[in-house]
Motif scaffolding. Sequence first.
Motif, short mmCIF file in Angstrom:
data_model
loop_
_atom_site.label_atom_id
_atom_site.label_comp_id
_atom_site.label_asym_id
_atom_site.label_seq_id
_atom_site.Cartn_x
_atom_site.Cartn_y
_atom_site.Cartn_z
N LEU A 267 0.82 -1.21 0.00
CA LEU A 267 0.00 0.00 0.00
C LEU A 267 0.86 1.26 0.00
N ASP A 268 2.14 1.08 0.22
CA ASP A 268 3.06 2.22 0.25
C ASP A 268 3.39 2.62 -1.19
N SER A 269 2.38 3.16 -1.87
CA SER A 269 2.52 3.54 -3.27
C SER A 269 1.77 4.84 -3.50
N ASN A 270 1.98 5.42 -4.65
CA ASN A 270 1.34 6.70 -4.97
C ASN A 270 -0.03 6.44 -5.59
N TRP A 271 -1.02 6.18 -4.73
CA TRP A 271 -2.37 5.90 -5.21
C TRP A 271 -3.10 7.21 -5.48
N GLN A 272 -3.48 7.41 -6.74
CA GLN A 272 -4.17 8.65 -7.12
C GLN A 272 -5.41 8.30 -7.95
N PHE A 273 -6.53 8.10 -7.26
CA PHE A 273 -7.78 7.85 -7.98
C PHE A 273 -8.41 9.17 -8.38
N PRO A 274 -8.94 9.27 -9.61
CA PRO A 274 -9.57 10.53 -10.02
C PRO A 274 -10.83 10.83 -9.22
N GLN A 275 -11.23 12.09 -9.24
CA GLN A 275 -12.45 12.50 -8.53
C GLN A 275 -13.66 11.80 -9.16
N THR A 276 -14.57 11.35 -8.30
CA THR A 276 -15.73 10.61 -8.76
C THR A 276 -16.99 11.45 -8.56
N PRO A 277 -17.55 12.03 -9.62
CA PRO A 277 -18.78 12.84 -9.48
C PRO A 277 -19.99 11.97 -9.22
N ALA A 278 -20.77 12.34 -8.22
CA ALA A 278 -21.94 11.54 -7.86
C ALA A 278 -23.22 12.02 -8.54
N GLY A 279 -23.33 13.33 -8.81
CA GLY A 279 -24.55 13.83 -9.45
C GLY A 279 -25.75 13.74 -8.54
N LEU A 280 -26.90 13.37 -9.12
CA LEU A 280 -28.16 13.26 -8.39
C LEU A 280 -28.63 11.81 -8.35
N PRO A 281 -29.47 11.47 -7.35
CA PRO A 281 -29.97 10.10 -7.29
C PRO A 281 -30.71 9.67 -8.56
N SER A 282 -31.39 10.60 -9.23
CA SER A 282 -32.10 10.23 -10.47
C SER A 282 -31.14 9.78 -11.55
N ASP A 283 -29.87 10.21 -11.47
CA ASP A 283 -28.88 9.79 -12.46
C ASP A 283 -28.59 8.29 -12.37
#
Length: 468
Positions: A267-283
Amino acid sequence: MITKATCWPLLPLVAALGLTGCTLQPNYQRPTLPVDTHYDQNTPVGNVADLPWQNFFNDATMRQLIDLSLQNNRDLRVAALNVEQARASVQIDRAALLPSINATASQTSAHEPANLYNTQSTGAVTYHELNAGLGVTSWELDFWGRLRSLRDQAQETYLSTEATERATRISLISQVASAWLTLCSDNDLLHLAEQTVQSQQKSYDLTKISYNGGVSSDQDLAQAESTVRSAEADVASYTRQVRQDVDALRLLAGTDLPATLLKNATLDSNWQFPQTPAGLPSDLLTRRPDIIAAEHTLKAANANIGAARAAFFPNITLTASGGSTSSSLGHLLEGGTGAWSFAPSISLPIFDGGVNQANLDIAKIEKRIEIANYEKAIQTAFKDVNDALAGQDTWQSQLMALQKEVAANQRDYDYSDLRYKQGVDNYLNVLVAQRSLYTAQQALIAAHLGQLNQKITLYEALGGGWKS
């Protein structure tokens, strides 16, 4: 010799009759959204389904494992075959709307002896008959839409199966990513336990020397040995867990894993997950494949009501054939040899003991069941997203707090060890500080795993990556 061939002018007429009629399906209306219109936390607007998994998972080994699983995983393979099976079923139901045209050819020879039917001798007779032609047999004219409802039901079932395959794909990607992170975490815990054994073994050796010199007590020596044995037990436990993690990854991948897998497992690594847009529940209605599958299943149940209603109306079938007759093949197309047959039939249900009504009641109940299943799928998705969103800030806060705790425990251990060596404190204080540091380091690794898994969970909960 008698020969028959199809009378082609009849076919356009019967085809036009079969394509006319109505449908008794209820008008489909999507159920009202059974959740709030906003999540508990504000999130960026966007469609995570358009973010391919290759862009979300930036770790090379993780991408390699995911790619292997998408090619070889047996559950995903079964899901894909289920889609093919459902597609074939749709073709069968579509074919029922069209007449089935069969070509036939036969030859019959018969010999009748003399005096078979009367006492006067007529001599023996031999007959030869040759039949060849095309015909439409028992074609149901879909006036009430029964066959079209069954076709629509099969079509919606196919679309549901296709969406289920996409859901299986997303789940598999997330499972592989989480399994890899779990292996990394357990591998880190194994290395921590091994380092702890080494450091505690050194402390034990020093304590034993001190004990032999009459400086340390029996209790000090026993306590030092206890810490060593406890760490050795952890090494054995984490070694077993790492092996099981590799087996779990091998099952998900469906094939052998890279030989260098464990070298990169940390786990000692450069973990960079992109931002995850959630939007609206209807989506979620158009993002989550499991919700899409549930709605198609609901539509299939709605179409089945149309088929059940049509069973109350007359069933009209058609049998037709046409051609020509001749005593020889050479005279088959000559004038005056035309022949045809047209045999429509109608079946009107009068008394069936309530079977048709029971089937209609079952169809309506099944639709209500699927409405509940559809609403439950939306509620489950809403909960999944809210839970994942709740972890965005809290995991980061927990991770930062544990990092400070590890640093504080490290200082405490260093001070306790120094005071013990200077003869100020007994070894019990060193032991307590050492165990506290070890426990804090284990908790830090677990929190790091939780933080990374939360990002993957949110990506999966939003239905991300299925369009890739």
